[in-house]
Design a protein around this motif. Structure first.
Motif, PDB file in Angstrom:
ATOM      1  N   GLU A 202       0.939  -1.172  -0.053  1.00  0.00           N
ATOM      2  CA  GLU A 202       0.071   0.036   0.090  1.00  0.00           C
ATOM      3  C   GLU A 202       0.839   1.314   0.060  1.00  0.00           C
ATOM      4  OE1 GLU A 202      -0.347  -2.566   1.991  1.00  0.00           O
ATOM      5  OE2 GLU A 202      -2.369  -3.208   1.697  1.00  0.00           O
ATOM      6  N   LEU A 203       2.078   1.179   0.764  1.00  0.00           N
ATOM      7  CA  LEU A 203       2.839   2.279   0.696  1.00  0.00           C
ATOM      8  C   LEU A 203       3.256   2.632  -0.517  1.00  0.00           C
ATOM      9  CD1 LEU A 203       5.215   1.799   3.694  1.00  0.00           C
ATOM     10  CD2 LEU A 203       3.351   3.328   3.746  1.00  0.00           C
ATOM     11  N   GLU A 204       3.726   1.821  -1.562  1.00  0.00           N
ATOM     12  CA  GLU A 204       4.080   1.764  -2.732  1.00  0.00           C
ATOM     13  C   GLU A 204       2.869   2.483  -3.566  1.00  0.00           C
ATOM     14  OE1 GLU A 204       6.775  -1.049  -5.460  1.00  0.00           O
ATOM     15  OE2 GLU A 204       6.414  -1.903  -3.510  1.00  0.00           O
ATOM     16  N   GLU A 205       1.827   1.710  -3.482  1.00  0.00           N
ATOM     17  CA  GLU A 205       0.564   2.153  -4.178  1.00  0.00           C
ATOM     18  C   GLU A 205       0.480   3.671  -3.979  1.00  0.00           C
ATOM     19  OE1 GLU A 205      -1.357  -2.004  -4.314  1.00  0.00           O
ATOM     20  OE2 GLU A 205      -2.184  -0.635  -2.996  1.00  0.00           O
ATOM     21  N   ALA A 206       0.386   4.053  -2.612  1.00  0.00           N
ATOM     22  CA  ALA A 206       0.216   5.349  -2.227  1.00  0.00           C
ATOM     23  C   ALA A 206       1.133   6.373  -3.055  1.00  0.00           C
ATOM     24  CB  ALA A 206       0.406   5.624  -0.969  1.00  0.00           C
ATOM     25  N   ALA A 207       2.391   5.851  -2.967  1.00  0.00           N
ATOM     26  CA  ALA A 207       3.369   6.527  -3.897  1.00  0.00           C
ATOM     27  C   ALA A 207       3.050   6.827  -5.349  1.00  0.00           C
ATOM     28  CB  ALA A 207       4.707   6.078  -3.689  1.00  0.00           C
ATOM     29  N   TRP A 208       2.473   5.762  -5.913  1.00  0.00           N
ATOM     30  CA  TRP A 208       2.127   5.846  -7.402  1.00  0.00           C
ATOM     31  C   TRP A 208       1.144   6.858  -7.408  1.00  0.00           C
ATOM     32  CZ3 TRP A 208       1.460  -0.288  -7.736  1.00  0.00           C
ATOM     33  CH2 TRP A 208       2.686  -0.760  -7.648  1.00  0.00           C
ATOM     34  N   LEU A 209       0.032   6.744  -6.830  1.00  0.00           N
ATOM     35  CA  LEU A 209      -1.178   7.790  -6.538  1.00  0.00           C
ATOM     36  C   LEU A 209      -0.511   9.125  -6.564  1.00  0.00           C
ATOM     37  CD1 LEU A 209      -3.783   6.260  -4.281  1.00  0.00           C
ATOM     38  CD2 LEU A 209      -3.857   6.451  -6.758  1.00  0.00           C
ATOM     39  N   MET A 210       0.370   9.284  -5.850  1.00  0.00           N
ATOM     40  CA  MET A 210       0.931  10.800  -5.830  1.00  0.00           C
ATOM     41  C   MET A 210       2.035  11.107  -6.955  1.00  0.00           C
ATOM     42  SD  MET A 210       1.628  10.891  -1.725  1.00  0.00           S
ATOM     43  CE  MET A 210       0.369  10.721  -0.762  1.00  0.00           C
ATOM     44  N   GLY A 211       1.830  10.260  -8.010  1.00  0.00           N
ATOM     45  CA  GLY A 211       2.890  10.595  -8.902  1.00  0.00           C
ATOM     46  C   GLY A 211       4.187   9.937  -9.335  1.00  0.00           C
ATOM     47  N   CYS A 212       4.358   9.236  -8.429  1.00  0.00           N
ATOM     48  CA  CYS A 212       5.507   8.305  -8.683  1.00  0.00           C
ATOM     49  C   CYS A 212       5.349   7.243  -9.789  1.00  0.00           C
ATOM     50  CB  CYS A 212       6.285   7.756  -7.326  1.00  0.00           C
ATOM     51  SG  CYS A 212       6.755   8.877  -6.223  1.00  0.00           S
ATOM     52  N   ASN A 213       6.302   7.042 -10.584  1.00  0.00           N
ATOM     53  CA  ASN A 213       6.467   5.871 -11.220  1.00  0.00           C
ATOM     54  C   ASN A 213       6.973   4.781 -10.713  1.00  0.00           C
ATOM     55  OD1 ASN A 213       9.117   5.932 -11.389  1.00  0.00           O
ATOM     56  ND2 ASN A 213       9.151   7.097 -13.379  1.00  0.00           N
ATOM     57  N   ARG A 214       7.060   3.450 -11.125  1.00  0.00           N
ATOM     58  CA  ARG A 214       7.472   2.274 -10.334  1.00  0.00           C
ATOM     59  C   ARG A 214       8.652   2.361  -9.698  1.00  0.00           C
ATOM     60  NH1 ARG A 214       4.367  -2.496 -11.129  1.00  0.00           N
ATOM     61  NH2 ARG A 214       5.039  -3.395  -9.009  1.00  0.00           N
ATOM     62  N   TRP A 215       9.757   2.991 -10.530  1.00  0.00           N
ATOM     63  CA  TRP A 215      11.221   3.018 -10.072  1.00  0.00           C
ATOM     64  C   TRP A 215      11.268   4.133  -8.846  1.00  0.00           C
ATOM     65  CZ3 TRP A 215      15.531   1.468  -8.814  1.00  0.00           C
ATOM     66  CH2 TRP A 215      16.639   2.398  -8.803  1.00  0.00           C
ATOM     67  N   GLN A 216      10.735   5.299  -9.324  1.00  0.00           N
ATOM     68  CA  GLN A 216      10.786   6.353  -8.115  1.00  0.00           C
ATOM     69  C   GLN A 216       9.985   5.885  -6.912  1.00  0.00           C
ATOM     70  OE1 GLN A 216       8.852   9.315 -10.572  1.00  0.00           O
ATOM     71  NE2 GLN A 216      10.790  10.629 -10.645  1.00  0.00           N
ATOM     72  N   ALA A 217       8.890   5.156  -6.891  1.00  0.00           N
ATOM     73  CA  ALA A 217       8.189   4.743  -5.708  1.00  0.00           C
ATOM     74  C   ALA A 217       9.360   3.668  -5.091  1.00  0.00           C
ATOM     75  CB  ALA A 217       7.153   3.839  -6.161  1.00  0.00           C
TER      76      ALA A 217
END
Lengths: 305, 422
Positions: A202-217
């Protein structure tokens, strides 16, 4: 309760253990208010005794090694033993001037660092894949990784040496590091995969939602949380490479690692040489662990200083 | 984290500074660190070319050679190893050195040793390099307990037993010691000392009545032997710390005790049994791998190592005695002087029985030693029935001798074909 407020800011991988220990201490506090203190004291002494035994278990052999390596040969074979050595640096000095020790030390460090890098660069992505994705043959893959530790080194070293000679990476530190990395990889993969499993997706998913791509997350969220664990598996790789004797002794001739260079001869040397040599083999690994201790401690939930 | 690249660069620099020596001398001898250092500083330093002397454990030594045999240019230039170690290699790994026979003919190398160097074939696979043997050592504290009338230089196994009993009764702990640990050479004691002394044989009389009597005697001796013997590799250590007062071992493995406390110890010949005083010289040899890049340089180094001067230097470094005729100087270390006397007394005793290293066994020599060690473990340590154990092991001994086709060697009389076990 204090624990509930601290849980909110703590990463969840650490929070369960931390909250458990906080709960423990708060229940202990509650107990002391009602029950007589004797029981509590007994537990405390038991705890202290247990800790002392564990600490001495590690420290006494190292202390003996240090004491004996600065003693004279007469003191070492003599009886009764003293705790105050004569401070003779003769045997240590002998090692310092022993032909090849310095370059072997360099080779050992180099091989260990290469091993560490290879094991993490290959092991961490594999661990991530095992933790995050379900793919066909996953369990078989897991087994195969562990299987690579099922063959004893003396069995592998000879065919490896033959191939290394044919390929032309015989007697090179990089070639040796590749062998050591093979030994370290299963641990790197398994440690990192359980590590990534402990970090909620979920932490990763939250980062994706905030605009990170996979690598950035991964880089900004997962990696900082996983860093201590990755360090731990890197340390493991380092120690595996540092301690390995057989492959180093067969796969290298001119470029020996310190362990391959010393261990074989040490077992047949007089006692004072054994102690000094043991100290020389232990100290660099100890210094390395000391240097990276804060990463290790933070993994175990101890505050880092 | 930012320091990482710098540290890596530094390490890379360190890794490449190790100098490449011209001649790589791979050896299973002079392994203890101090001996290796002396080998470099005393024995090899005067040589004109740079030598990289690399002591090796037997296992890695053999594995490395087997691995390199397929490669056209090997990394190793000269090999130094015991007769048994070189003999367990595939013979074609070693370059024939027949051309050196001529130049070494008048140096005084014994013909028997040169024959050992052929490893049972026609070609000279190694050149005998240096020799040693096994003797006894005793702490002077043990001398008052010698049985009455016993002469230290002409001891018998019965007297050794009585001596051990006296010491145990007087001190309360067993003071005899044998190197029966994992790294110990107890099998050489059985093959070269006990069997020849009781049966005048190693192979033929393996399960004879004399051998049974011998094992019984050794069991009695073991009863007054320090039980820690099964952990001893080099007897100099238990001698130095006083666990053991009387011990049997290789001269090079007693050297530390003699050198550290020359006044505390005496060296003397091994005891004699009903058939005489069995003793076994040990030979180390020099060989050149077939794929050595510069075989002429290797041959030059062999010629240097075979000069009397280099042989004396090697003696100082390793405690192995010259195989060529060489005048021993007066200023040798205590260990060499002490063991030299005992070795001479042992080989020149009236009842001496010369026992050679197993020869012609080739790759079976490890198994050969194992049979004697197994017999020791079963009979002496586990108290198994002597005749039964020997009857189980004798056919195995015969099989491995037949496999290698080795004929009898001293002290067994020569045989036609493989040496028979009676």
């Amino acid at each position: 309760m204090k624990s509930s407020s601290s849980e909110a800011v703590m990463p969840s991988s650490l929070s369960s253990r931390a909250s458990a220990s906080l709960a423990d201490s708060s229940s202990q506090l509650a107990q002391t208010a009602h029950k007589p203190r004797r029981n509590d004291m007994a537990w405390r002494w038991l705890f202290r005794a247990g800790v002392s035994i564990l600490v001495l278990w590690v420290l006494v052999p190292i202390a003996l090694l240090m004491l004996n390596s600065v003693s004279t040969p007469e003191q070492i074979t003599g009886w009764p033993k003293t705790l105050t050595p004569a401070l003779s640096f003769e045997t240590l000095d002998f090692f310092w001037h022993y032909q090849g020790v310095i370059s072997a030390l360099g080779n050992s460090l180099l091989a260990a660092v290469f091993t560490m890098v290879i094991a993490i660069v290959l092991g961490a992505p594999a661990g991530y894949a095992l933790a995050r994705f379900v793919f066909p043959g996953m369990n078989a893959y897991r087994m195969i990784i562990i299987l690579s530790r099922a063959f004893p080194m003396p069995l592998l070293a000879l065919p490896l040496a033959v191939i290394f000679i044919q390929v032309g990476i015989d007697d090179s530190i990089l070639g040796l590091a590749m062998v050591h990395a093979t030994l370290a990889l299963p641990f790197a993969v398994l440690i990192t995969s359980s590590l990534f499993m402990g970090i909620p997706v979920e932490l990763e998913e939250a980062a994706w939602l905030m605009g990170c791509n996979r690598w950035q997350a991964f880089r900004r969220v997962v990696l900082p949380l996983a860093a201590p664990g990755i360090t731990a598996s890197a340390v493991f790789a380092f120690v595996i490479s540092w301690n390995e004797v057989f492959a180093s002794a067969i796969l290298t001739v001119e470029n020996r690692t310190l362990t391959a260079f010393l261990v074989q001869s040490l077992s047949e040397s007089p006692a004072e040489i054994k102690y000094a040599g043991g100290l020389i083999l232990v100290v660099p690994a100890l210094l390395f662990l000391f240097a990276i201790r804060k990463y290790l401690f933070s993994m175990w939930g101890i505050s880092n200083r | 984290m930012r320091k990482m690249p710098t540290a890596l660069a530094l390490l890379a620099l360190l890794g490449t500074t190790s100098a490449l020596a011209d001649i790589t001398f791979f050896s299973t001898q002079a392994r203890p660190l101090e001996e290796a250092q002396q080998m470099r500083e005393i024995a090899l330093a005067p040589y004109a070319e740079a030598i990289n002397y690399m002591p090796q454990e037997t296992g890695t030594f053999l594995s490395r050679l087997e691995a390199e045999k397929t490669s056209p240019d090997g990394a190793l230039d000269l090999l130094g190893g015991l007769h048994g170690e070189l003999g367990s290699l595939t013979p074609s790994i070693l370059t024939p050195l027949n051309d050196l026979q001529g130049s070494l003919a008048d140096t005084g190398i014994s013909k028997q040793y040169m024959t050992l160097g052929k490893l049972g074939g026609d070609q000279q696979r190694y050149i005998p390099w240096m020799q040693a043997t096994y003797i006894m050592a005793a702490n002077r504290k043990a001398l008052p307990y010698l049985p009455e009338g016993a002469d230290l230089n002409a001891l018998s196994y019965d007297e050794l037993l009585a001596w051990g009993r006296n010491m145990q009764e007087a001190t309360g702990s067993p003071k005899l010691g044998f190197p029966a640990g994992r790294k110990g050479l107890i099998h050489r004691f059985l093959e070269g000392y006990l069997y020849p002394s009781f049966t005048h044989s190693v192979v033929r009389e393996f399960r004879s009545d004399d051998a049974v009597a011998m094992w019984q005697k050794f069991r009695e001796i073991w009863a007054v032997t320090n039980p820690r013997s099964t952990a001893y590799g080099f007897m100099q250590e238990p001698l130095l710390n006083g666990e053991v007062w009387v011990a049997f071992d290789h001269t090079a493995r007693l050297k530390d005790a003699f050198n550290k406390q020359p006044d505390q110890y005496v060296a003397f010949p091994a005891p004699a049994g009903p058939s005489g005083r069995g003793y076994m010289p040990v030979v180390a040899g020099l060989a050149v791998p077939a794929n050595a890049t510069n075989p002429d340089a290797s041959r030059r180094l062999i010629r240097y190592l075979m000069t009397p001067e280099a042989q004396i230097r090697t003696l100082r470094a390793t405690n192995f005695f010259p195989v060529v005729e060489a005048e021993l100087p007066d200023d040798l270390p205590a260990s060499i002087r002490m063991s030299g006397k005992a070795v001479a007394a042992q080989s020149s005793a009236d009842d001496a029985v010369l026992s050679l290293l197993p020869s012609g066994l080739g790759q079976q020599s490890g198994l050969f030693n194992k049979i004697y060690r197994d017999a020791f473990v079963q009979i002496v340590l586990r108290d198994a029935d002597i005749e039964e154990t020997l009857d189980i092991l004798a056919p195995r001994l015969q099989t491995l001798i037949n496999t290698s086709g080795a004929g009898c060697w001293l002290p067994d009389p020569p045989s036609d074909g493989p040496c028979p076990v009676k």
